[in-house]
Design a protein around this motif. Structure first.
Motif, PDB file in Angstrom:
ATOM      1  N   GLY A  17      -4.483 -11.875   2.102  1.00  7.43           N
ATOM      2  CA  GLY A  17      -5.772 -11.238   2.316  1.00  7.43           C
ATOM      3  C   GLY A  17      -5.790  -9.729   2.239  1.00  7.43           C
ATOM      4  N   VAL A  18      -4.988  -9.062   3.064  1.00  2.85           N
ATOM      5  CA  VAL A  18      -4.991  -7.599   3.096  1.00  2.85           C
ATOM      6  C   VAL A  18      -4.531  -7.036   1.754  1.00  2.85           C
ATOM      7  N   GLU A  19      -3.526  -7.650   1.171  1.00  6.00           N
ATOM      8  CA  GLU A  19      -3.001  -7.162  -0.102  1.00  6.00           C
ATOM      9  C   GLU A  19      -4.070  -7.228  -1.198  1.00  6.00           C
ATOM     10  N   LEU A  20      -4.760  -8.347  -1.277  1.00  2.34           N
ATOM     11  CA  LEU A  20      -5.808  -8.500  -2.299  1.00  2.34           C
ATOM     12  C   LEU A  20      -6.984  -7.572  -2.023  1.00  2.34           C
ATOM     13  N   TYR A  21      -7.376  -7.458  -0.755  1.00  5.71           N
ATOM     14  CA  TYR A  21      -8.473  -6.563  -0.391  1.00  5.71           C
ATOM     15  C   TYR A  21      -8.147  -5.123  -0.792  1.00  5.71           C
ATOM     16  N   THR A  22      -6.951  -4.669  -0.440  1.00  2.00           N
ATOM     17  CA  THR A  22      -6.535  -3.301  -0.748  1.00  2.00           C
ATOM     18  C   THR A  22      -6.508  -3.061  -2.250  1.00  2.00           C
ATOM     19  N   PHE A  23      -5.971  -4.021  -2.980  1.00  2.00           N
ATOM     20  CA  PHE A  23      -5.870  -3.895  -4.424  1.00  2.00           C
ATOM     21  C   PHE A  23      -7.260  -3.857  -5.073  1.00  2.00           C
ATOM     22  N   ASP A  24      -8.139  -4.760  -4.667  1.00  2.00           N
ATOM     23  CA  ASP A  24      -9.489  -4.790  -5.228  1.00  2.00           C
ATOM     24  C   ASP A  24     -10.280  -3.536  -4.860  1.00  2.00           C
ATOM     25  N   LEU A  25     -10.151  -3.078  -3.619  1.00  2.00           N
ATOM     26  CA  LEU A  25     -10.815  -1.850  -3.203  1.00  2.00           C
ATOM     27  C   LEU A  25     -10.318  -0.666  -4.022  1.00  2.00           C
ATOM     28  N   SER A  26      -9.023  -0.605  -4.245  1.00  2.00           N
ATOM     29  CA  SER A  26      -8.440   0.493  -5.013  1.00  2.00           C
ATOM     30  C   SER A  26      -8.938   0.489  -6.454  1.00  2.00           C
ATOM     31  N   LYS A  27      -9.045  -0.682  -7.054  1.00  2.00           N
ATOM     32  CA  LYS A  27      -9.580  -0.762  -8.422  1.00  2.00           C
ATOM     33  C   LYS A  27     -11.039  -0.319  -8.459  1.00  2.00           C
ATOM     34  N   ALA A  28     -11.817  -0.717  -7.450  1.00  2.00           N
ATOM     35  CA  ALA A  28     -13.231  -0.310  -7.398  1.00  2.00           C
ATOM     36  C   ALA A  28     -13.357   1.198  -7.221  1.00  2.00           C
ATOM     37  N   PHE A 102      -5.097   3.747   5.646  1.00  2.00           N
ATOM     38  CA  PHE A 102      -4.095   2.768   6.089  1.00  2.00           C
ATOM     39  C   PHE A 102      -4.761   1.403   6.188  1.00  2.00           C
ATOM     40  N   GLN A 103      -4.187   0.440   5.487  1.00  2.00           N
ATOM     41  CA  GLN A 103      -4.704  -0.925   5.509  1.00  2.00           C
ATOM     42  C   GLN A 103      -3.897  -1.808   6.464  1.00  2.00           C
ATOM     43  N   HIS A 104      -2.577  -1.662   6.414  1.00  2.00           N
ATOM     44  CA  HIS A 104      -1.708  -2.469   7.286  1.00  2.00           C
ATOM     45  C   HIS A 104      -0.338  -1.819   7.331  1.00  2.00           C
ATOM     46  N   LEU A 105       0.331  -1.916   8.467  1.00  2.00           N
ATOM     47  CA  LEU A 105       1.636  -1.281   8.643  1.00  2.00           C
ATOM     48  C   LEU A 105       2.778  -2.263   8.885  1.00  2.00           C
ATOM     49  N   PHE A 106       2.523  -3.556   8.773  1.00  2.00           N
ATOM     50  CA  PHE A 106       3.576  -4.550   8.981  1.00  2.00           C
ATOM     51  C   PHE A 106       4.761  -4.264   8.054  1.00  2.00           C
ATOM     52  N   GLY A 107       5.935  -4.123   8.619  1.00  2.00           N
ATOM     53  CA  GLY A 107       7.122  -3.860   7.834  1.00  2.00           C
ATOM     54  C   GLY A 107       7.236  -2.419   7.354  1.00  2.00           C
ATOM     55  N   LEU A 108       6.298  -1.579   7.753  1.00  2.00           N
ATOM     56  CA  LEU A 108       6.344  -0.158   7.398  1.00  2.00           C
ATOM     57  C   LEU A 108       6.675   0.633   8.662  1.00  2.00           C
ATOM     58  N   SER A 109       5.845   1.621   8.988  1.00  2.00           N
ATOM     59  CA  SER A 109       6.105   2.411  10.187  1.00  2.00           C
ATOM     60  C   SER A 109       4.827   3.055  10.693  1.00  2.00           C
ATOM     61  N   LYS A 117      -1.300  12.943   9.649  1.00  2.00           N
ATOM     62  CA  LYS A 117      -2.049  13.844  10.538  1.00  2.00           C
ATOM     63  C   LYS A 117      -1.357  15.210  10.627  1.00  2.00           C
ATOM     64  N   LYS A 118      -0.034  15.212  10.696  1.00  2.00           N
ATOM     65  CA  LYS A 118       0.710  16.476  10.769  1.00  2.00           C
ATOM     66  C   LYS A 118       0.503  17.303   9.501  1.00  2.00           C
ATOM     67  N   GLU A 119       0.337  16.623   8.374  1.00  2.00           N
ATOM     68  CA  GLU A 119       0.078  17.305   7.102  1.00  2.00           C
ATOM     69  C   GLU A 119      -1.401  17.679   6.959  1.00  2.00           C
ATOM     70  N   LYS A 120      -2.183  17.407   8.024  1.00  2.00           N
ATOM     71  CA  LYS A 120      -3.610  17.748   8.073  1.00  2.00           C
ATOM     72  C   LYS A 120      -4.439  17.020   7.016  1.00  2.00           C
ATOM     73  N   ILE A 121      -4.054  15.763   6.776  1.00  2.00           N
ATOM     74  CA  ILE A 121      -4.798  14.926   5.833  1.00  2.00           C
ATOM     75  C   ILE A 121      -5.621  13.933   6.649  1.00  2.00           C
ATOM     76  N   PRO A 122      -6.922  13.854   6.402  1.00  2.00           N
ATOM     77  CA  PRO A 122      -7.754  12.891   7.132  1.00  2.00           C
ATOM     78  C   PRO A 122      -7.252  11.466   6.922  1.00  2.00           C
ATOM     79  N   VAL A 123      -7.382  10.672   7.980  1.00  2.00           N
ATOM     80  CA  VAL A 123      -6.870   9.305   8.002  1.00  2.00           C
ATOM     81  C   VAL A 123      -7.994   8.339   8.342  1.00  2.00           C
ATOM     82  N   VAL A 124      -8.021   7.218   7.625  1.00  2.00           N
ATOM     83  CA  VAL A 124      -8.890   6.088   7.947  1.00  2.00           C
ATOM     84  C   VAL A 124      -7.970   4.895   8.142  1.00  2.00           C
ATOM     85  N   PHE A 125      -8.244   4.074   9.143  1.00  2.00           N
ATOM     86  CA  PHE A 125      -7.412   2.902   9.403  1.00  2.00           C
ATOM     87  C   PHE A 125      -8.320   1.688   9.506  1.00  2.00           C
TER      88      PHE A 125
END
Length: 157
Positions: A17-28, A102-109, A117-125
């Motif tokens: 689910g998350v993988e397909l959602y992220t991929f489709d959103l990115s293409k759009a 950020f879509q999902h952090l499972f297996g990441l960090s 945030k430290k690089e002063k880049i806005p974040v959406v989760f």
């Protein structure tokens, strides 16, 4: 706008689910003329653990960090893996995104959010499930009854 999407996997190898959602959103987003780069973990058995590589998938730039979850010593290693930090910081500095989604952090960090945030880049989760609260991801007990939440970790033992 330059957007960096972060997910725990992407097609063609990870197709839930998350993988397909992220991929489709990115293409759009790319069709709307946004510059989209994707950062994710992968499970390629032919590549060295924790190595990274870049590829194009359906015209989208994807950086994959290999993590086959071989070094799991408890639930914490599913979200606290410092070996992603340098690769992620490098992508931020190279791509200079206007936004990190950020879509999902499972297996990441979870540290990746702090790095952005430290690089002063806005974040959406986007919260797709209960992974941040529950190592079982779905707030279900072992007997599959609904869990009301961590309760200071007592429900998680």
């Amino acid at each position: 706008m330059k957007i960096l999407q972060v997910s725990h996997g992407l097609p063609p190898k990870e197709n839930a689910g998350v993988e397909l959602y992220t991929f489709d959103l990115s293409k759009a987003l790319a069709q709307l003329n946004h510059q989209v780069h994707l950062f994710c973990r992968g499970e390629d058995s032919e590549k060295e653990e924790f190595s990274s590589f870049e590829e194009k998938v359906d015209g989208l730039r994807v950086t994959r960090i290999i993590n086959r979850l071989t070094r799991i010593d408890g639930p914490r290693t599913l979200y606290d893996n410092s070996f992603f930090n340098q690769a992620f910081l490098k992508i931020l500095q190279q791509q200079e995104p206007d936004l990190v989604h950020f879509q999902h952090l499972f297996g990441l960090s979870g540290h990746l959010v702090q790095i952005a945030k430290k690089e002063k880049i806005p974040v959406v989760f986007t919260l797709h499930d209960f992974f941040i609260l529950c190592h079982r991801i779905q707030l279900l007990k072992k007997d599959l009854r609904l869990c009301k939440g961590p309760l200071y970790g007592l429900e998680c033992v």
